[in-house]
Design a protein around this motif. Sequence first.
Motif, PDB file in Angstrom:
ATOM      1  N   GLY A   1       4.100  -1.103 -13.821  1.00 23.34           N
ATOM      2  CA  GLY A   1       2.743  -1.040 -14.360  1.00 23.34           C
ATOM      3  C   GLY A   1       2.376   0.364 -14.815  1.00 23.34           C
ATOM      4  N   ASN A   2       3.115   1.372 -14.312  1.00 28.91           N
ATOM      5  CA  ASN A   2       2.771   2.753 -14.666  1.00 28.91           C
ATOM      6  C   ASN A   2       3.641   3.315 -15.789  1.00 28.91           C
ATOM      7  OD1 ASN A   2       0.946   2.642 -12.619  1.00 28.91           O
ATOM      8  ND2 ASN A   2       2.158   3.807 -11.157  1.00 28.91           N
TER       9      ASN A   2
ATOM     10  N   GLU B   1       3.338  -9.675  -3.904  1.00 30.88           N
ATOM     11  CA  GLU B   1       2.805  -8.440  -4.492  1.00 30.88           C
ATOM     12  C   GLU B   1       3.477  -7.307  -3.750  1.00 30.88           C
ATOM     13  OE1 GLU B   1      -1.357  -8.194  -3.526  1.00 30.88           O
ATOM     14  OE2 GLU B   1      -1.010  -8.465  -1.404  1.00 30.88           O
TER      15      GLU B   1
ATOM     16  N   ASP C   1      -4.611  -4.127 -11.614  1.00 32.39           N
ATOM     17  CA  ASP C   1      -3.881  -4.467 -12.836  1.00 32.39           C
ATOM     18  C   ASP C   1      -4.587  -3.814 -14.016  1.00 32.39           C
ATOM     19  OD1 ASP C   1      -2.375  -6.057 -11.228  1.00 32.39           O
ATOM     20  OD2 ASP C   1      -3.427  -7.915 -11.748  1.00 32.39           O
ATOM     21  N   ASP C   2      -3.897  -3.818 -15.163  1.00 34.48           N
ATOM     22  CA  ASP C   2      -4.468  -3.204 -16.362  1.00 34.48           C
ATOM     23  C   ASP C   2      -5.785  -3.844 -16.794  1.00 34.48           C
ATOM     24  OD1 ASP C   2      -2.655  -1.294 -16.618  1.00 34.48           O
ATOM     25  OD2 ASP C   2      -1.472  -2.250 -18.209  1.00 34.48           O
TER      26      ASP C   2
END
Length: 553
Positions: free
Chosen positions: A334-335, A15, A40-41
């Motif tokens: 992720g963004n 990670e 996470d989403d």
Amino acid sequence: MAEKLKLISLGGLNEIGKNMYVYEYGEDIIVVDCGIGFPDDDMYGVDAVIPDITYLVKNKHRIRGIILTHGHEDHIGAMPFVMDEIDAPVYCTALTAALVNIKLQERGNADKVKINVVKAGDTVKISPSFKVEFIHVNHSIPDAVALAIRTPVGIVIHTGDYKIDTTPIDGGMIDLARFGELGKKGVLALVSDSTNVENPGFSLSESVVAQNFENQFKDCKERIIVTTFSSNVHRLQQVINCAKKYDRKVAVTGRSMENVLRVAKELGYIDIPNGVLVDIAQTKSLPRDKVAIITTGSQGETMSALHRMAFGEHKQVDIVAGDKIIISASAIPGNENSISSVINELFRKGATVVYERSASLHASGHACRGELKLMLALIKPKFFIPVHGEYRHLKIHAELAKHMGILPKNVVISDLGKVVEMTGRSIKINGTVQAGRVFVDGTGVGDVGSVVLRDRKHLAQDGMLVVVVSLSGEDGSMISGPDIITRGFVYVKEAEELIGELKDITATVVFDCQYKHMHDWTTVKAIIKAKLSDYLYKKTRRSPMILPVIMEI
Ligand SMILES: [Zn+2]
Ligand SMILES: [Zn+2]
């Protein structure tokens, strides 16, 4: 038998985020970094993720010190929560200390934490088994250090996040000479940043970024708005330098940006000439080509100042056609979606947005492959442990080390909670301790677990349906109801027929139970739930969360 040196990662492996590394020798423990991870989403409502520190809490009487390499969130963000549970002196450089202090104050535990401020070049004896030397490195925040940890079995170099910048903006070049000296003396193990191992060559220098910034300011006749990571003090300095040169006033918006600017200024990490800084409210009365605004929001965060500007919710700044917006940051994986929605909105308002990688308006703070190789060559460690990366980063970095001549048996890819044991001669993984993720939601730490998350996910995907009936305590007959309430499942007005059928099914179950003299409400609820769930799935292919409520009257 001689004691072994142990290295346990409670975060930072497989990670990028929540870095926390535990070194242990005999009765002594030191902890390196104490970071936060991003949810996470599918972690609905979770604000942050911190390492599971059960192991540290169990062994808290053995913790001799917490050492922080630099002030980024993924290295200090968990401090306020962790310091609720454990008690040990903290060692870090001045800027890191100031940033940690802001967090501790927000959580109200600043008074109980003793922070010892150190400088690059210092060596501190933390316990009989651990002496730590702090070595200056380049990174995307000033005052970052690597650690040379002297232990009874040898020296471990823990790089922290670093890059090699031969022409940094401020603070001087990474102390490569010191790494070379230690390498000559003999280093037992190198524990190294792996973030950018996939990128060949060398990272861009901050000075190159400075030049590109200047090109953006030169001849620009519009208002300029720059967003970057709030901790990137060197980048803030560049904006201020350009503004001064091209006769613009600078205003800052966003809480974290204002905090960082304040402490960086107090500690002398940023140089702001008199008269350059103005309050954000004043920018309205200045000509557009005399204004530069620095804002938070480079990751598209919903609460950030740039997001509010883009969606017309910022109190002092309205985006108008012509505004030039410079996004000086790369997307944290992720963004991407949130960033592009902000960019789209800015374009819609007629702004020019400069965000292309090709414009080179951002330099990563992490070493690329060329730099990682140089570090391996200077240090020539016996053992190599890649950290600060997802699995592929660790694997590629491990291969790189082998390619550089480190014996394959001396290269170890570890995992969260695994115990890496080292003697002067050998390294192996031996045992595990509890490790994992703890969720922070609001001010609650750890009260949201996997069951709560599963429910939130279920609710978010399929909505919920509550069915209420009032039954007689005497004979189980239905006194009122069934009533059905739904949220996020179907719009009731348009689904009257469906709701009617659900009421019929519930009523049938209740009559049937009454007929069979079934007074165990838990069973009645289970039957209602099962029947409704079957029917709904057949009819709609959806599985909302069903909550039967029986009121006994
Ligand atoms: Zn960092
Ligand atoms: Zn980091």
